[in-house]
Design an enzyme around this catalytic site. Structure first.
Site, PDB file in Angstrom:
ATOM      1  N   TYR A 119      75.414   3.245   7.829  1.00 48.97           N
ATOM      2  CA  TYR A 119      74.413   4.173   7.295  1.00 48.97           C
ATOM      3  C   TYR A 119      74.924   4.848   6.031  1.00 48.97           C
ATOM      4  CZ  TYR A 119      72.010   3.904  11.845  1.00 48.97           C
ATOM      5  OH  TYR A 119      71.348   3.481  12.972  1.00 48.97           O
ATOM      6  N   SER A 136      63.514   4.302  16.883  1.00 53.06           N
ATOM      7  CA  SER A 136      62.174   4.142  16.306  1.00 53.06           C
ATOM      8  C   SER A 136      61.055   4.387  17.314  1.00 53.06           C
ATOM      9  CB  SER A 136      62.005   2.750  15.679  1.00 53.06           C
ATOM     10  OG  SER A 136      62.701   2.654  14.473  1.00 53.06           O
ATOM     11  N   GLY A 168      57.778   4.264  15.799  1.00 54.82           N
ATOM     12  CA  GLY A 168      57.477   3.007  15.114  1.00 54.82           C
ATOM     13  C   GLY A 168      57.849   3.024  13.652  1.00 54.82           C
ATOM     14  N   GLY A 171      57.920   5.523  11.782  1.00 54.49           N
ATOM     15  CA  GLY A 171      57.034   6.452  11.082  1.00 54.49           C
ATOM     16  C   GLY A 171      55.583   6.027  11.103  1.00 54.49           C
ATOM     17  N   LEU A 213      53.633   5.415  13.643  1.00 50.39           N
ATOM     18  CA  LEU A 213      52.864   6.129  14.647  1.00 50.39           C
ATOM     19  C   LEU A 213      52.570   7.581  14.269  1.00 50.39           C
ATOM     20  CD1 LEU A 213      54.545   4.569  17.789  1.00 50.39           C
ATOM     21  CD2 LEU A 213      52.092   4.515  17.293  1.00 50.39           C
ATOM     22  N   GLY A 262      50.884   8.076  11.651  1.00 50.73           N
ATOM     23  CA  GLY A 262      49.601   7.895  10.995  1.00 50.73           C
ATOM     24  C   GLY A 262      49.665   7.891   9.483  1.00 50.73           C
ATOM     25  N   LYS A 263      50.857   8.022   8.924  1.00 46.02           N
ATOM     26  CA  LYS A 263      50.955   8.186   7.469  1.00 46.02           C
ATOM     27  C   LYS A 263      50.682   6.899   6.685  1.00 46.02           C
ATOM     28  CE  LYS A 263      56.049   7.815   7.358  1.00 46.02           C
ATOM     29  NZ  LYS A 263      57.287   8.601   7.080  1.00 46.02           N
TER      30      LYS A 263
END
Length: 338
Positions: A53, A218, A221, A223, A225, A227-228
């Site tokens: 990372y 995750s 998902g 991000g 999920l 809705g963005k």
């Protein structure tokens, strides 16, 4: 905050774990400290990082996340933190390691070099949970497990786990550990969310029968999920917005998460969440925690203001009706992520 045991080990962790993979790339050190401090104050004692990372893996910032976390760790009582990090798997597959010039593997040489470097960056003399970041099916499990056993006997790591492993690999590793009398994987860190329930196909049974805990990543998902990404949106600064521009592996990964089926499923989950009076992020986080094979759900944010909806799931238990509605979406839209 509930606490659960990692596998058959003596370690208990909060059922939410704070992930750190954006720290040092999308998220600067000051914002990372704000996120970590708020998580700690909320009762989260479990934190996950990796030598690879921040993401996407790149030699120019390899190890920066561990360095940031290591500086934050100095501000806390070390005994109050359960720290997890990872050694890169092989670089000849889906992911290329950012460490050791990309010549990574799960042999004794690489594991030894990786753990020594991680300890230095993290400014600690032990790691609570040391994980293989993705499997190396081309290297004998005997060497991998024997090396991890050496580290445990030396007190450098307390317990070990794997990540992105399949059912065959997890069972092979357990059989190898039993045959050699070495440490065994107590955890598996795999992708698991409302949009990706493949873990339930086979691995969940392995976990329950063999006493291995899933620590899913995750849960939102990637991000999606939240809705963005609905209606074709590619919000500025969002991970998959940038991945789609990068092309190659990153774009392929983004399209696995953001596609027609995943967006259709997300739209229905947003309706379920609204009817329940919670955000869809809270719904997705709480759903992930509510499985008997899950010990702790790894969440992640790139900004402090994204934390509230995640922390709202700390003591939330979804009703049978909400769970049934979620199951119906999974039946109607099979495997949104393939």
């Amino acid at each position: 905050m509930k606490h659960r045991r990692l596998g058959k080990s003596p370690i208990f962790v909060s059922d939410i774990c704070m992930g750190t993979m954006t720290f040092g790339a999308q998220t600067d050190e000051a914002e990372a400290f704000r996120i970590l401090d708020a998580s700690y104050e909320a009762g989260i004692n479990f934190y996950d990082t990796a030598e690879n990372y921040p993401v996407p893996p790149d030699a120019k910032w390899a190890g920066r996340t561990e360095e940031i976390f290591g500086r934050w760790l100095q501000t806390k009582d070390r005994d109050s933190i359960i720290l997890a990090t990872k050694v890169c798997g092989p670089s000849h597959g889906w992911i290329k390691g950012s460490q050791r010039a990309g010549m990574t593997a799960l042999d004794r040489h690489n594991i030894r070099r990786a753990v020594e470097a991680s300890l230095d960056r993290l400014q600690t003399d032990y790691i609570d949970l040391y994980q293989t970041h993705w499997p190396d099916h081309g290297t004998a499990y005997d060497e991998t497990m024997d090396t991890l056993d050496e580290l445990a006997r030396e007190g450098v790591v307390r317990i070990v786990g794997c990540s992105n492993e399949d059912a065959w690999g997890l069972m092979k590793s357990i059989a190898t550990s039993e045959r050699l009398g070495t440490v065994r994987y107590q955890t598996i860190q795999n992708n698991f969310s409302l949009n990706n329930r493949r873990f339930e196909d086979a691995l969940s049974k392995v976990c329950k029968e063999e006493g291995v805990s899933l620590i899913p990543y995750s849960p939102i998902g990637g991000g999606v999920l939240s809705g963005k990404y609905q209606a074709g949106a590619t919000p500025e600064g969002a991970r998959f917005s940038s991945y789609l521009k990068l092309g190659g592996r990153q774009a392929a990964m983004a399209k696995r998460f953001v596609n027609e089926k995943s967006l259709a499923a997300t739209e229905r989950y947003m309706k379920i969440a609204a009817d329940a009076g919670i955000s869809v992020v809270t719904l997705a986080t709480a759903w992930s925690k509510q499985h008997d094979f899950v010990a702790s759900t790894i969440v992640g944010v790139s900004r402090y203001d994204q934390l509230a909806d995640i922390l709202a799931a700390i003591d939330l238990e979804l009703s049978p009706d909400v769970l049934k509605a979620c199951d119906q979406v999974s039946k109607d839209i099979l495997y949104p992520m393939g």
